[in-house]
Design an enzyme around this catalytic site. Structure first.
Site, PDB file in Angstrom:
ATOM      1  N   LYS A 116       0.814  -1.220   0.000  1.00 58.61           N
ATOM      2  CA  LYS A 116       0.000   0.000   0.000  1.00 58.61           C
ATOM      3  C   LYS A 116       0.846   1.269   0.000  1.00 58.61           C
ATOM      4  O   LYS A 116       0.404   2.312  -0.493  1.00 58.61           O
ATOM      5  CB  LYS A 116      -0.959  -0.008   1.195  1.00 58.61           C
ATOM      6  CG  LYS A 116      -2.032  -1.097   1.066  1.00 58.61           C
ATOM      7  CD  LYS A 116      -2.821  -1.286   2.348  1.00 58.61           C
ATOM      8  CE  LYS A 116      -3.768  -0.138   2.587  1.00 58.61           C
ATOM      9  NZ  LYS A 116      -4.592  -0.386   3.815  1.00 58.61           N
ATOM     10  N   ARG A 291      -9.056  -7.203  -7.090  1.00 62.48           N
ATOM     11  CA  ARG A 291      -9.921  -8.395  -7.005  1.00 62.48           C
ATOM     12  C   ARG A 291     -11.365  -7.958  -7.131  1.00 62.48           C
ATOM     13  O   ARG A 291     -11.652  -6.767  -7.188  1.00 62.48           O
ATOM     14  CB  ARG A 291      -9.723  -9.056  -5.648  1.00 62.48           C
ATOM     15  CG  ARG A 291      -9.977  -8.060  -4.514  1.00 62.48           C
ATOM     16  CD  ARG A 291      -9.927  -8.698  -3.154  1.00 62.48           C
ATOM     17  NE  ARG A 291      -9.715  -7.730  -2.093  1.00 62.48           N
ATOM     18  CZ  ARG A 291     -10.667  -7.055  -1.461  1.00 62.48           C
ATOM     19  NH1 ARG A 291     -11.930  -7.207  -1.797  1.00 62.48           N
ATOM     20  NH2 ARG A 291     -10.368  -6.211  -0.500  1.00 62.48           N
TER      21      ARG A 291
END
Ligand code: ADP
Ligand code: ADP
Ligand code: MG
Length: 452
Positions: A116, A291
């Site tokens: 991240k 995803r």
């Protein structure tokens, strides 16, 4: 080529993927742990293979067992769903190494956005707005403290490998910072086998807005508008809706930023770019989820597109079946996550056997679930047991529809948050809309007072 898809997941999302594959005429293989031998995804797939014991690490996180099951059943592709191995770059590499298709982005992309702190750097490089914070990870607490002092409190300490609302802490002072830093680092090491942390300015009372994108292998890229996921507890989403109540100017800015980000990481498949939007409508990128997302149904309801089918088609090399101009927003959709937990006791999980279940129905109502009477909700997995999604011409009509649906949704044998959600649907602040991420905690205080 004759395709066959193994679904490396369980619960409602496994069933969701089986449905999409069946509609495309593709046979499916389910995998299951010993705790899930009577699960619906096992019944609905064409074949099913046990991959290990109840604990996720022995089964749904057991890459070798899953890969062996795929090879043994002659699968050509693996759909990882969400959670578990879905964002695991090594797993994606293993799948491709076994000459199967990983239904998701390239392993290299998973590596880039799975970190991240690095995703923030990529955003910055592509002129996608980010909050003030560290450039990448900080090496130790002292380095973190320097960043915190420079950007000013409150700050957020975040795990580079974090997810599911975990590995995040807020600090208001130097002292609190040092304590929170050590604690979060240990948590992150235990939870994600990666103790590395980065620092972000804490955005006051933001809304969580995310943009759904699809990109095929031929470079065709579209966004499917945004979702507002601000109704959260402990940085975890509980209610999501689409579209948001933001101005069109800000919405366009979010779409453009999301498209830049998708191109920037050479994304392929279905993905989500998450942002925070503050009261002045400043936009800050927070992360990219590589995803299918839990809350994807609200986007499907307002656009009439099947994201999972599209995801599978993209992985098989087909071009996107529509263009940006073909995608329109119709009405408003809201999703409530139905969770096996007790809101009266700090939302503690409430596993157990379902003795009775009655589903609501009617126009504009959708339920994604793996529940049936006698099914046992296992303590080993996520406590999400159903998603209730409503679709109506206006937000107020959607709220009213959700109230009726929640009222008629019966689950017996375990505690759930159904009544809690029903109360949220009657809260004046929620009804007005455009709540910030602090809303649910304010609501919870009222809830506890009423129950004291
Ligand atoms: P979404 O943005 O799709 O709502 P969530 O953050 O709710 O995603 O996560 C979806 C599922 O994946 C949840 O079951 C959550 O617990 C799990 N999850 C997400 N990220 C991680 C992670 N890094 N490690 C473990 N579980 C995760
Ligand atoms: P995860 O990977 O667990 O999903 P995110 O980075 O997406 O973590 O953040 C989850 C939630 O935490 C956000 O939706 C928001 O409510 C809160 N949050 C994250 N970063 C910040 C920030 N800088 N300021 C305020 N709230 C934040
Ligand atoms: Mg997130």
């Amino acid at each position: 080529m004759k395709h066959k898809i193994l679904i490396a997941n369980r619960g409602e999302i496994a069933i969701r993927i089986i449905r999409a594959a069946k509609e495309l005429g593709i046979p499916t293989v389910a995998v299951f742990s010993t705790a899930d031998q009577h699960a619906l995804h096992v019944k609905f797939a064409d074949e099913a293979i046990c991959i290990g014991a109840s604990s996720s690490k022995d089964s749904y996180l057991n890459a070798t067992a899953i890969l062996s099951a795929a090879v043994a059943t002659g699968c050509t592709a693996i759909h990882p769903g969400y959670g578990f191995l879905s964002e695991n770059a090594d797993f994606a590499d293993m799948v491709e190494g076994a000459l199967m298709t990983f239904i998701g982005p390239k392993a290299q992309t998973l590596r880039l956005v799975g970190d991240k702190a690095q995703a923030r750097a990529i955003a910055k490089a592509h002129n996608v707005p980010i909050s003030k914070g560290s450039d990448g990870i900080v090496n130790d607490a002292q380095e973190g403290l320097k960043v915190a002092k420079a950007i000013g409190y409150p700050v957020m300490i975040k795990a580079r490998g974090g997810g599911g609302g975990r590995g995040i802490a807020v600090a208001l002072s130097d002292d609190a910072f040092l304590k929170a830093f050590e604690r979060t680092s240990l948590e992150a090491k235990a939870g994600f086998s990666d103790g590395a942390l980065y620092i972000e300015k804490f955005i006051e009372s933001p809304r969580h807005i995310e943009v759904q994108i699809l990109r095929d292998q031929h470079g065709n890229l579209v966004h499917l508008f945004e979702r507002d996921c601000s109704v959260q507890r402990r940085n975890q989403k509980m209610i999501e809706e689409s579209p948001s109540m933001l101005s069109d100017i800000v919405r366009r800015k979010l779409f453009q930023s999301a498209l830049k980000m998708a191109k920037g990481v050479d994304y392929v498949g279905a993905g989500t770019i998450e942002f925070l939007v503050d009261r002045q409508e400043n936009v800050y990128f927070i992360e990219m989820n590589a995803r299918i997302q839990v809350e994807h149904p609200v986007t499907e309801m307002i656009t009439g597109r099947d994201l999972v089918k599209e995801q599978i088609r993209i992985a098989l090399g087909h071009p996107l079946s529509f263009k940006q101009r073909d995608i329109r927003v119709q009405g408003v959709a809201i999703e409530c996550r139905i969770i096996a937990e007790d809101p009266r006791h700090m939302f503690r999980p409430s596993p157990g056997v379902i003795t009775n279940v009655v589903f609501p129905g009617g126009p504009g109502i959708r339920i994604d679930t793996h529940l049936y009477p006698t099914f046992e909700v296992s303590p080993h997995y996520d406590s999400l047991i159903a998603k209730l999604i409503v679709h109506a011409p206006t937000r107020l009509e959607a709220v009213k529809k959700m109230r009726v649906a929640l009222e008629q949704f019966v689950i017996e044998g375990i505690q759930t948050n159904i009544e809690y959600l029903y109360l949220v649907m009657h809260n004046p602040e929620y009804i007005k809309g455009a709540v910030d991420t602090g809303f649910l905690m304010r609501f919870h205080t009222l809830f506890e007072e009423a129950n004291a």
